[in-house]
Design a protein around this motif. Structure first.
Motif, PDB file in Angstrom:
ATOM      1  N   GLY A 104      46.768  29.518  56.789  1.00 28.12           N
ATOM      2  CA  GLY A 104      47.869  30.375  57.212  1.00 28.12           C
ATOM      3  C   GLY A 104      48.390  31.320  56.140  1.00 28.12           C
ATOM      4  N   LYS A 105      47.688  31.419  55.012  1.00 25.83           N
ATOM      5  CA  LYS A 105      48.162  32.259  53.903  1.00 25.83           C
ATOM      6  C   LYS A 105      47.167  33.376  53.610  1.00 25.83           C
ATOM      7  CE  LYS A 105      50.493  28.267  51.908  1.00 25.83           C
ATOM      8  NZ  LYS A 105      50.417  27.217  50.881  1.00 25.83           N
ATOM      9  N   THR A 106      47.584  34.301  52.747  1.00 25.09           N
ATOM     10  CA  THR A 106      46.701  35.389  52.330  1.00 25.09           C
ATOM     11  C   THR A 106      46.060  35.057  50.998  1.00 25.09           C
ATOM     12  OG1 THR A 106      47.962  37.084  53.518  1.00 25.09           O
ATOM     13  CG2 THR A 106      46.566  37.831  51.701  1.00 25.09           C
ATOM     14  N   MET A 107      44.751  35.116  50.976  1.00 30.97           N
ATOM     15  CA  MET A 107      43.971  34.878  49.774  1.00 30.97           C
ATOM     16  C   MET A 107      43.663  36.227  49.123  1.00 30.97           C
ATOM     17  SD  MET A 107      40.076  33.337  49.666  1.00 30.97           S
ATOM     18  CE  MET A 107      40.540  31.719  50.303  1.00 30.97           C
ATOM     19  N   ARG A 108      43.925  36.326  47.833  1.00 29.16           N
ATOM     20  CA  ARG A 108      43.547  37.527  47.095  1.00 29.16           C
ATOM     21  C   ARG A 108      42.344  37.188  46.228  1.00 29.16           C
ATOM     22  NH1 ARG A 108      48.840  37.636  48.013  1.00 29.16           N
ATOM     23  NH2 ARG A 108      49.700  39.568  48.853  1.00 29.16           N
ATOM     24  N   LEU A 109      41.255  37.858  46.507  1.00 30.48           N
ATOM     25  CA  LEU A 109      40.004  37.595  45.808  1.00 30.48           C
ATOM     26  C   LEU A 109      39.743  38.713  44.798  1.00 30.48           C
ATOM     27  CD1 LEU A 109      37.331  36.042  45.468  1.00 30.48           C
ATOM     28  CD2 LEU A 109      36.417  37.400  47.359  1.00 30.48           C
ATOM     29  N   HIS A 110      39.755  38.343  43.534  1.00 29.29           N
ATOM     30  CA  HIS A 110      39.525  39.302  42.452  1.00 29.29           C
ATOM     31  C   HIS A 110      38.087  39.147  41.975  1.00 29.29           C
ATOM     32  CE1 HIS A 110      43.901  40.086  41.971  1.00 29.29           C
ATOM     33  NE2 HIS A 110      43.989  38.829  42.359  1.00 29.29           N
ATOM     34  N   SER A 111      37.302  40.219  42.081  1.00 32.20           N
ATOM     35  CA  SER A 111      35.924  40.204  41.602  1.00 32.20           C
ATOM     36  C   SER A 111      35.796  41.203  40.462  1.00 32.20           C
ATOM     37  CB  SER A 111      34.949  40.573  42.725  1.00 32.20           C
ATOM     38  OG  SER A 111      34.853  39.520  43.655  1.00 32.20           O
ATOM     39  N   ALA A 112      35.121  40.786  39.408  1.00 27.01           N
ATOM     40  CA  ALA A 112      34.988  41.635  38.228  1.00 27.01           C
ATOM     41  C   ALA A 112      33.545  41.654  37.759  1.00 27.01           C
ATOM     42  CB  ALA A 112      35.889  41.129  37.110  1.00 27.01           C
ATOM     43  N   ALA A 113      33.208  42.678  36.990  1.00 31.75           N
ATOM     44  CA  ALA A 113      31.873  42.799  36.416  1.00 31.75           C
ATOM     45  C   ALA A 113      31.982  43.481  35.066  1.00 31.75           C
ATOM     46  CB  ALA A 113      30.959  43.598  37.340  1.00 31.75           C
ATOM     47  N   ALA A 114      31.020  43.186  34.183  1.00 28.99           N
ATOM     48  CA  ALA A 114      30.992  43.788  32.853  1.00 28.99           C
ATOM     49  C   ALA A 114      29.552  43.992  32.425  1.00 28.99           C
ATOM     50  CB  ALA A 114      31.722  42.902  31.849  1.00 28.99           C
TER      51      ALA A 114
END
Length: 199
Positions: A104-114
């Motif tokens: 029932g919540k909002t998931m914030r998905l942070h994807s990064a690359a280097a």
């Protein structure tokens, strides 16, 4: 036709390998041995996006030090729900706990690359997607994990969006590649800028 040296991917992620392969990028996979939990603990007060980028950079730098002159891609993803950061579940019991918390919540998905060469970071990027988790019943969670465990053990957020994980959500806002675990369009642009792939 120009021959480009194969990119080194500092990851064992199936989804990241699949993304690069589908995009036609020649690469070799060399998983990095980085103490992710220690780095996260040292950055306890940092923003989730910063932590994801630091993890991606650490992986790229670690592999590039062992492969002189080679271009190395590191990538990482981090999930945040209600201000709390989540790692990959350590067990099926913890996976169920995560899913109950996400319900029932909002998931914030942070994807990064280097990208790194000779231990030096050449480029870093990142993106964020918002995924609204529907209300999950205990019955659903049990059936979901029966079908998906241990495949989702290595997945932050306890899901594979290309599989049954799509059933967790009722709305997704963001780039599909970010949801899969890497800001691929940014990566491709960075590779073109460095003449590592054809422009």
């Amino acid at each position: 036709m120009t021959e480009y040296p194969a990119l080194l991917l500092a990851s064992k992620s199936e989804s990241r390998r699949a993304m690069l392969g589908a995009a036609g990028i020649p690469f070799e996979s060399w998983p990095a041995d980085v103490d992710e939990r220690a780095l996260e603990a040292a950055m306890e007060d940092a923003e989730p996006a910063e932590v994801a980028q630091a993890l991606a950079a650490a992986k790229a730098a670690a592999i590039s030090r062992d492969h002189p002159g080679r271009l190395v891609l590191g990538s990482d993803s981090l999930v945040e729900v209600d201000g709390r950061r989540f790692d990959k579940p350590a067990s099926r019991i913890e996976a169920a706990e995560h899913l109950r918390f996400f319900s029932g919540k909002t998931m914030r998905l942070h994807s990064a690359a280097a990208l790194a060469v000779d231990g030096r970071i050449e480029w870093i990027g990142g993106d964020m997607a918002s995924l609204r988790v529907r209300a999950l019943s205990d019955e659903f969670i049990e059936g979901y994990l029966r079908a998906e465990w241990p495949a989702v053990a290595g997945c932050v957020g306890v899901f594979r969006i290309e599989g049954r994980g799509v059933q967790l959500f009722d709305a997704i806002i963001g780039d599909q590649f970010t949801v899969l675990g890497m800001p691929l369009l940014q990566v491709l642009a960075a590779l073109r800028d460095r003449e590592a792939i054809a422009a």
